[in-house]
Design an enzyme around this catalytic site. Structure first.
Site, PDB file in Angstrom:
ATOM      1  N   GLU A   1      30.518  76.732  -2.914  1.00  0.00           N
ATOM      2  CA  GLU A   1      29.541  75.974  -3.710  1.00  0.00           C
ATOM      3  C   GLU A   1      30.261  74.965  -4.606  1.00  0.00           C
ATOM      4  OE1 GLU A   1      27.681  76.179  -7.862  1.00  0.00           O
ATOM      5  OE2 GLU A   1      27.560  78.141  -6.893  1.00  0.00           O
TER       6      GLU A   1
ATOM      7  N   GLU B   1      36.490  80.682 -15.229  1.00  0.00           N
ATOM      8  CA  GLU B   1      35.058  81.003 -15.273  1.00  0.00           C
ATOM      9  C   GLU B   1      34.844  82.516 -15.271  1.00  0.00           C
ATOM     10  OE1 GLU B   1      31.128  80.374 -12.413  1.00  0.00           O
ATOM     11  OE2 GLU B   1      32.766  78.917 -12.294  1.00  0.00           O
TER      12      GLU B   1
END
Length: 430
Positions: free
Chosen positions: A70, A142
């Site tokens: 993604e 992240e």
């Protein structure tokens, strides 16, 4: 092109399946200026063991590949695709879940250009060894960021309790170790398997002409070559060998404890019509027992067991389903015990009455009708429940047909003590 009309709601769904396998669904909305477009693939974090396209044996890939892909798709030969959309007067976003990767776009102008850009950047990947290596540190950061989020810790901790040997127990982004092991070859194998048009759906809601829009999409897809569609062979261990972890806690730097009670389900293998109905039953049931019209909710509030963070949800996905209930609490142990007591004794609970059931149904019907004014909500519902026959527009008719006796049966079947778990995030003591 097929057309399905919902006269009671004044809604129409136009749908088509292109020669290359791409499914297109369009819901024109008169009086709206904007368009909400979604392109998604049935490929998420739990799909890490499958037979790659063109091969014959199952392969196991590191956790986090779907999320990694993604991220990488936003990098094109022309640069960051977000800037391209911005120049065309559109906004773009994306997310990866346990079972899907979703790309969302909204705009009011340059309709054809934005629709084709959405298709092109997802269908024309641009990967390189160096860009893959560069992305690893970004995603690792992240992952570390989420590990510092108490709400993420609570959610993930409960899932780990309920599914100790299911891939859903691993965060969507993977782990720092799994991300580090991802290679360009792995990304290509996953992309070729799961991003074939046969595994993609496009949903468009808003100010569109279905005939014209479908022509644009067909013209775009006609310029691209794809191998024949094939059945994707995935391997997911849905039959857990390990029992539910009954209780677990972790100490974190928070001001107030957080607690979540979960119930592991067994309904994810239901057929489409049964699943659609079951999901609605669970939504009604949770609203009956814990919604703001319930005596249970008022009692929990009056006893200072909950605050405005209190919430409940039923998650139904390909390969798993579960209930989660909880929030911040000064008395997490007492809150967890009270929630479990309510669930296990739901048939005798004062909130489980035909009169309250009727009130909740009316409230949900009103909310459903109101939600149809939101283009984003409609499109998201097609993503969350991508059934072939039933949609958000069938919600009202199915909801109206659910009986109180049916709800009682669902409660007795679902809320079982051996499938319940509690996860608590405790504040550090000074």
């Amino acid at each position: 092109m097929d057309m399905k009309t919902y006269k009671e709601l004044n809604e129409v769904i136009y749908s088509d399946r292109l020669k290359n396998g791409l499914t297109v669904k369009m819901i024109p909305k008169k009086g709206y200026h904007s368009v909400y477009a979604v392109l998604f693939t049935e490929f998420g974090s739990i799909d890490h063991e499958f037979i790659p396209r063109g091969e014959k044996k199952y392969q196991t890939f590191p956790y986090g590949v779907a999320h990694f892909l993604e991220h990488k798709l936003f990098e094109t030969r022309a640069g960051d695709i977000s800037q391209v959309f911005s120049a065309q007067g559109a906004s773009i976003n994306a997310y990866t879940s346990n079972t899907k990767t979703v790309f969302l776009c909204s705009f009011t102008k340059n309709k054809r250009q934005n629709i084709e850009t959405l298709l092109d950047f997802v269908q024309e990947p641009f990967f390189s060894d160096q860009s893959v290596e560069d992305e690893k540190s970004i995603i690792s950061q992240e992952i570390l960021m989420y590990k510092d989020d108490p709400d993420w810790i609570l959610t993930q901790g409960l899932i780990e309790n309920l599914y100790p040997d299911h891939p859903v127990r691993i965060d969507v982004a993977g782990t720092s170790e799994s991300v580090e092991s991802i290679t360009l070859d792995m990304l290509n194998k996953n992309y070729l398997t799961f991003y074939h048009p046969d595994n993609l759906q496009m949903v468009l809601v808003g100010n569109i002409d279905p005939v014209e829009t479908l022509q644009w999409i067909k013209h775009n897809q006609g310029k691209k070559f794809y191998p024949k569609p094939m059945k994707i062979e995935r391997m997911i261990n849905t039959k857990s060998g390990k029992p539910v972890t009954k209780s677990r806690n972790i100490t974190v730097s928070v001001n107030l404890a957080k607690v979540s009670v979960g119930v592991k389900g067994h309904c994810f293998e239901l057929g489409e019509k049964e699943a659609f109905r079951h999901i609605l039953c669970m939504e009604i049931l949770l609203d009956l027992l814990f919604g703001e019209t319930s005596a249970n909710y008022l009692s929990l509030y009056d006893k200072n067991l909950i605050d405005d963070s209190f919430s409940y949800d039923y998650i139904f996905e390909r390969g798993f389903d579960y209930v989660s209930i909880g929030g911040d609490s000064r008395l997490p142990k007492e809150l967890a015990e009270t929630i479990q007591t309510i669930l296990l004794n739901s048939s005798q609970n004062p909130d489980m009455t035909p009169a309250h059931f009727s009130l909740v149904k009316k409230k949900m019907i009103g909310e459903s009708i109101q939600s149809l004014n939101s283009l984003g909500y409609i499109a998201q519902e097609f993503v969350d429940q991508p059934f072939s026959e039933l949609t958000i527009f069938d919600y009202l008719s199915v909801l109206k047909s659910i009986s109180f006796e049916e709800l009682q049966h669902v409660a007795k079947d679902f809320f079982r003590a051996d499938q319940m778990s509690v996860f608590t995030v405790d504040p550090k003591r000074q």
